[in-house]
Design an enzyme around this catalytic site. Structure first.
Site, PDB file in Angstrom:
ATOM      1  N   SER A  70       7.289 -13.066 -24.422  1.00  0.00           N
ATOM      2  CA  SER A  70       7.198 -11.779 -23.708  1.00  0.00           C
ATOM      3  C   SER A  70       5.759 -11.441 -23.320  1.00  0.00           C
ATOM      4  O   SER A  70       5.509 -10.398 -22.720  1.00  0.00           O
ATOM      5  CB  SER A  70       7.762 -10.656 -24.580  1.00  0.00           C
ATOM      6  OG  SER A  70       7.081 -10.595 -25.813  1.00  0.00           O
ATOM      7  N   ASN A  99       8.552  -5.789 -35.925  1.00  0.00           N
ATOM      8  CA  ASN A  99       9.619  -4.855 -35.540  1.00  0.00           C
ATOM      9  C   ASN A  99       9.127  -3.409 -35.514  1.00  0.00           C
ATOM     10  O   ASN A  99       9.378  -2.666 -34.557  1.00  0.00           O
ATOM     11  CB  ASN A  99      10.816  -4.993 -36.477  1.00  0.00           C
ATOM     12  CG  ASN A  99      11.436  -6.377 -36.399  1.00  0.00           C
ATOM     13  OD1 ASN A  99      11.058  -7.174 -35.536  1.00  0.00           O
ATOM     14  ND2 ASN A  99      12.366  -6.669 -37.290  1.00  0.00           N
ATOM     15  N   THR A 157      23.291  24.370   5.646  1.00  0.00           N
ATOM     16  CA  THR A 157      24.301  23.929   4.687  1.00  0.00           C
ATOM     17  C   THR A 157      25.168  22.965   5.489  1.00  0.00           C
ATOM     18  O   THR A 157      25.352  23.160   6.705  1.00  0.00           O
ATOM     19  CB  THR A 157      25.166  25.088   4.138  1.00  0.00           C
ATOM     20  OG1 THR A 157      25.834  25.706   5.239  1.00  0.00           O
ATOM     21  CG2 THR A 157      24.324  26.143   3.415  1.00  0.00           C
ATOM     22  N   HIS A 158      25.634  21.911   4.840  1.00  0.00           N
ATOM     23  CA  HIS A 158      26.382  20.847   5.535  1.00  0.00           C
ATOM     24  C   HIS A 158      25.557  20.236   6.674  1.00  0.00           C
ATOM     25  O   HIS A 158      26.119  19.721   7.630  1.00  0.00           O
ATOM     26  CB  HIS A 158      27.725  21.355   6.090  1.00  0.00           C
ATOM     27  CG  HIS A 158      28.516  22.162   5.117  1.00  0.00           C
ATOM     28  ND1 HIS A 158      29.453  21.625   4.267  1.00  0.00           N
ATOM     29  CD2 HIS A 158      28.465  23.497   4.810  1.00  0.00           C
ATOM     30  CE1 HIS A 158      29.972  22.573   3.506  1.00  0.00           C
ATOM     31  NE2 HIS A 158      29.379  23.727   3.809  1.00  0.00           N
ATOM     32  N   SER A 187       5.430  -0.239  14.423  1.00  0.00           N
ATOM     33  CA  SER A 187       6.386  -1.342  14.528  1.00  0.00           C
ATOM     34  C   SER A 187       5.693  -2.528  15.167  1.00  0.00           C
ATOM     35  O   SER A 187       4.817  -2.357  16.022  1.00  0.00           O
ATOM     36  CB  SER A 187       7.566  -0.891  15.392  1.00  0.00           C
ATOM     37  OG  SER A 187       8.236  -2.006  15.937  1.00  0.00           O
ATOM     38  N   LYS A 196       6.612   3.380  18.119  1.00  0.00           N
ATOM     39  CA  LYS A 196       7.082   3.814  16.795  1.00  0.00           C
ATOM     40  C   LYS A 196       5.968   4.279  15.866  1.00  0.00           C
ATOM     41  O   LYS A 196       4.884   3.718  15.829  1.00  0.00           O
ATOM     42  CB  LYS A 196       7.836   2.669  16.096  1.00  0.00           C
ATOM     43  CG  LYS A 196       9.154   2.303  16.716  1.00  0.00           C
ATOM     44  CD  LYS A 196      10.194   3.404  16.658  1.00  0.00           C
ATOM     45  CE  LYS A 196      10.762   3.584  15.269  1.00  0.00           C
ATOM     46  NZ  LYS A 196      11.579   2.438  14.850  1.00  0.00           N
ATOM     47  N   ASN A 211       6.504   5.195  11.907  1.00  0.00           N
ATOM     48  CA  ASN A 211       7.575   5.252  10.907  1.00  0.00           C
ATOM     49  C   ASN A 211       7.125   5.962   9.628  1.00  0.00           C
ATOM     50  O   ASN A 211       6.027   5.709   9.138  1.00  0.00           O
ATOM     51  CB  ASN A 211       8.041   3.839  10.560  1.00  0.00           C
ATOM     52  CG  ASN A 211       8.618   3.122  11.767  1.00  0.00           C
ATOM     53  OD1 ASN A 211       9.251   3.744  12.616  1.00  0.00           O
ATOM     54  ND2 ASN A 211       8.372   1.835  11.855  1.00  0.00           N
ATOM     55  N   GLU A 241      10.370   6.920   3.083  1.00  0.00           N
ATOM     56  CA  GLU A 241      11.471   5.945   3.083  1.00  0.00           C
ATOM     57  C   GLU A 241      11.403   5.051   1.848  1.00  0.00           C
ATOM     58  O   GLU A 241      12.413   4.753   1.209  1.00  0.00           O
ATOM     59  CB  GLU A 241      11.400   5.051   4.317  1.00  0.00           C
ATOM     60  CG  GLU A 241      11.778   5.738   5.606  1.00  0.00           C
ATOM     61  CD  GLU A 241      11.582   4.790   6.778  1.00  0.00           C
ATOM     62  OE1 GLU A 241      12.499   4.021   7.083  1.00  0.00           O
ATOM     63  OE2 GLU A 241      10.477   4.790   7.370  1.00  0.00           O
ATOM     64  N   TYR A 244      16.840  -4.224 -36.010  1.00  0.00           N
ATOM     65  CA  TYR A 244      16.205  -4.842 -34.852  1.00  0.00           C
ATOM     66  C   TYR A 244      16.970  -6.078 -34.408  1.00  0.00           C
ATOM     67  O   TYR A 244      17.436  -6.866 -35.236  1.00  0.00           O
ATOM     68  CB  TYR A 244      14.751  -5.241 -35.185  1.00  0.00           C
ATOM     69  CG  TYR A 244      14.072  -5.947 -34.017  1.00  0.00           C
ATOM     70  CD1 TYR A 244      13.429  -5.224 -33.021  1.00  0.00           C
ATOM     71  CD2 TYR A 244      14.135  -7.339 -33.885  1.00  0.00           C
ATOM     72  CE1 TYR A 244      12.846  -5.863 -31.934  1.00  0.00           C
ATOM     73  CE2 TYR A 244      13.555  -7.984 -32.806  1.00  0.00           C
ATOM     74  CZ  TYR A 244      12.915  -7.240 -31.830  1.00  0.00           C
ATOM     75  OH  TYR A 244      12.343  -7.871 -30.761  1.00  0.00           O
ATOM     76  N   GLN A 286      13.542  -6.883 -26.960  1.00  0.00           N
ATOM     77  CA  GLN A 286      12.404  -7.337 -26.157  1.00  0.00           C
ATOM     78  C   GLN A 286      12.638  -7.012 -24.677  1.00  0.00           C
ATOM     79  O   GLN A 286      11.692  -6.880 -23.907  1.00  0.00           O
ATOM     80  CB  GLN A 286      12.197  -8.842 -26.357  1.00  0.00           C
ATOM     81  CG  GLN A 286      10.997  -9.400 -25.645  1.00  0.00           C
ATOM     82  CD  GLN A 286      10.599 -10.751 -26.211  1.00  0.00           C
ATOM     83  OE1 GLN A 286      10.139 -10.848 -27.336  1.00  0.00           O
ATOM     84  NE2 GLN A 286      10.796 -11.794 -25.425  1.00  0.00           N
ATOM     85  N   LYS A 307      11.224  -3.649 -22.381  1.00  0.00           N
ATOM     86  CA  LYS A 307       9.915  -3.363 -21.794  1.00  0.00           C
ATOM     87  C   LYS A 307       9.885  -3.373 -20.279  1.00  0.00           C
ATOM     88  O   LYS A 307       9.339  -2.458 -19.651  1.00  0.00           O
ATOM     89  CB  LYS A 307       8.882  -4.339 -22.354  1.00  0.00           C
ATOM     90  CG  LYS A 307       8.501  -3.969 -23.767  1.00  0.00           C
ATOM     91  CD  LYS A 307       7.778  -5.078 -24.469  1.00  0.00           C
ATOM     92  CE  LYS A 307       8.110  -5.042 -25.945  1.00  0.00           C
ATOM     93  NZ  LYS A 307       9.531  -5.239 -26.283  1.00  0.00           N
TER      94      LYS A 307
HETATM   95  N1  ARG Z   1       8.171  -9.394 -28.725  1.00  0.00           N
HETATM   96  C1  ARG Z   1       9.065  -8.726 -29.590  1.00  0.00           C
HETATM   97  C2  ARG Z   1       9.718  -7.529 -28.874  1.00  0.00           C
HETATM   98  O1  ARG Z   1       9.284  -7.207 -27.854  1.00  0.00           O
HETATM   99  C3  ARG Z   1       8.344  -8.229 -30.800  1.00  0.00           C
HETATM  100  C4  ARG Z   1       9.204  -8.070 -32.016  1.00  0.00           C
HETATM  101  C5  ARG Z   1       9.716  -9.391 -32.446  1.00  0.00           C
HETATM  102  N2  ARG Z   1      10.356  -9.335 -33.690  1.00  0.00           N
HETATM  103  C6  ARG Z   1      11.072 -10.346 -34.161  1.00  0.00           C
HETATM  104  N3  ARG Z   1      11.600 -10.200 -35.311  1.00  0.00           N
HETATM  105  N4  ARG Z   1      11.268 -11.422 -33.462  1.00  0.00           N
HETATM  106  O2  ARG Z   1      10.637  -6.919 -29.336  1.00  0.00           O
END
Ligand code: ARG
Length: 468
Positions: free
Chosen positions: A35, A122, A167-168, A289, A295, A297, A302, A329, A334, A337
């Site tokens: 990660s 964790n 309205t509408h 454009s 144009k 825009n 948007e 956990y 993970q 995020k």
């Molecule tokens: N990279 C992990 C997460 O985002 C960190 C926690 C990992 N914990 C574990 N027991 N593998 O959640």
């Protein structure tokens, strides 16, 4: 920041679990489970959390003060390295937490290996996200306030500018443009309230829950919480490491805010069209454009309207992520995020561009007035006039309906008819009828809290400024 993708870059004995395993991690599995590519943005909060944890361990005597000092200064050096882009992130070290911890041991020697005493990734990651989100919430709250201030200024500038209210999407009754801006202000006021409410539940500390059950060391969680500015500590270790409600709440706030900005955008896009021509957006917020030379825009609104979908998606991702998880956990977490980060980035970008753009909206007064005059927008005022002259409201409604039909057939708005033309519809109509058929008379008559009378709009602006 660079991420090194070569799995052979870190020898496998760097893995904290190497003792238990008989073969190295499969190269693709390593990349798949890593990660660090996205959680490295937590580095500052990870380091702050680690420093507070080390101080607490020294406070309760688990670390010596010398060990604590070495750890703190080692972590501070690492923060500088990261900020100078001199930190080599390694995919084989999986995440921001293990990257920083491994570097600490590299840097200060075996004392670095003591940092993780009495904690787990964790509770560490749950703490990091909350610290990070708390900072982002404060920045976002300030941006909401900046956009609100811009709306109040625009509302004040245009407190007498009349446009048709719809309205509408059919012309309904005249309103002043300032009143319309205050409607957007109110939506943002609720968004700000939701964000502040969410912050209360973000600012609770999971650290100390360790892997799931707490720890056998004599930790002082309140001490750590105080160092990190948390209001309190999570009361249950199983809940502490697995709870992501706070991220869901943030995304629910974000989804509602973007829904508001999207409605706001939709009106700006409509109003900037040649058919409405109520506003012009400055060129610096528009694009042209590549094929149609004429144009201009309204890309910013948007795009904000378009980005709303991804924030709704983040909310749905997190709800779905959590719904099947047993305590405590799970690695699933993970996946919290990227949706959360994307929602934060989208909210910040959208608010920033709106707060920059709103004060620069150019209002086309004549076009708005012309549109307000052409859709029988004062028909309700005529009915109210008849009621004041003794006609029951339902009868008055019917009389005015007939007058409008006559107007449609003869291409005349109510105010454009002669007294004789109007008087044929009811004996209750006399020469003073024209006072109520003007746009100014119509808006001025709605003179109560929440009404569109310019004096009420000015009073509402004053109340908003007093309370902000
Ligand atoms: N990279 C992990 C997460 O985002 C960190 C926690 C990992 N914990 C574990 N027991 N593998 O959640």
């Amino acid at each position: 920041m660079s991420v090194d993708n070569s799995s052979d870059e870190m020898p496998d004995e760097y893995k904290p679990w190497a003792g238990r395993f008989t073969e190295p991690t499969d190269a693709f599995v390593e990349a798949f489970t890593s990660s660090v590519g996205f959680d490295k943005r937590l580095y500052r909060h990870d380091i702050a959390g680690s420093i507070a944890h080390a101080r607490m361990l020294a406070h309760v005597g688990v670390l010596t003060s010398q060990e604590c000092k070495e750890i703190v200064s080692g972590l501070e050096d690492i923060q500088l390295d990261i900020e100078r882009d001199e930190f080599n992130w390694s995919v084989s070290l999986e995440d921001v937490h293990m990257n920083i911890e491994a570097r600490l041991t590299d840097h200060i020697g075996i004392t670095g290996k003591k940092l993780h005493t009495g904690r787990s990734r964790n509770d560490q990651v749950a703490t990091d996200i909350r610290l990070y989100l708390r900072d982002e919430i404060d920045l976002i709250a300030a941006e909401i306030k900046r956009l609100q201030a811009g709306l109040l200024d625009l509302a004040e500038r245009e407190a007498d500018t009349i446009l048709p209210g719809f309205t509408h999407l059919q012309v309904a009754q005249p309103v002043v443009f300032g009143h319309h801006m205050l409607a957007w202000y109110e939506m943002l006021k609720r968004d700000h309230g939701r964000l502040m409410d969410c912050r209360k539940r973000v600012n609770v500390m999971p650290l100390g829950a360790a892997a799931l059950a707490g720890t056998s060391y004599p930790i002082d969680r309140k001490f750590t919480a105080q160092l990190l500015g948390f209001d309190s500590v999570c009361e249950n270790s199983l809940d502490a490491v697995s709870d992501r409600d706070f991220a869901i709440e943030f995304c629910a706030f974000a989804a509602t805010l973007l829904m508001h900005l999207s409605r706001f955008s939709e009106e700006l896009v409509l109003w900037a069209s040649a058919q409405f021509d109520f506003v012009a957006l400055p060129d610096r917020f528009c694009t042209g454009s590549s094929i149609m030379p004429q144009k201009k825009n309204p890309d910013v609104p948007e795009l904000v309207r378009g980005k709303t979908g991804r924030v709704f998606g983040s909310l749905m991702s997190l709800l779905t992520l959590m719904k099947g998880q047993p305590l405590a956990y799970n690695k699933d977490n993970q996946e919290d995020k990227e949706p959360l980060f994307d929602a934060i980035d989208t909210v910040r970008g959208s608010l920033r561009v709106f707060a920059d753009m709103v004060p620069a909206i150019e209002v086309k007064h004549e076009n708005m007035a012309r549109a307000a005059l052409s859709g029988f927008s004062t028909a309700t005022d005529l009915a109210d006039y008849l009621v004041r002259n003794g006609v029951a409201f339902r009868d008055a409604h019917e009389v005015v309906g007939k007058a409008v039909r006559y107007g449609v057939e003869n291409s005349k708005d109510l105010a454009e008819m002669s007294f004789e033309e109007l008087a044929q519809f009811s004996p209750a109509i006399s020469a003073d009828v024209f006072d109520v058929l003007t746009l100014q008379g119509s808006v001025a008559a709605r003179d109560h809290i929440g009404g569109t009378a310019p004096s009420q709009v000015r009073a509402a602006i004053q109340r908003a400024r007093d309370n902000s």
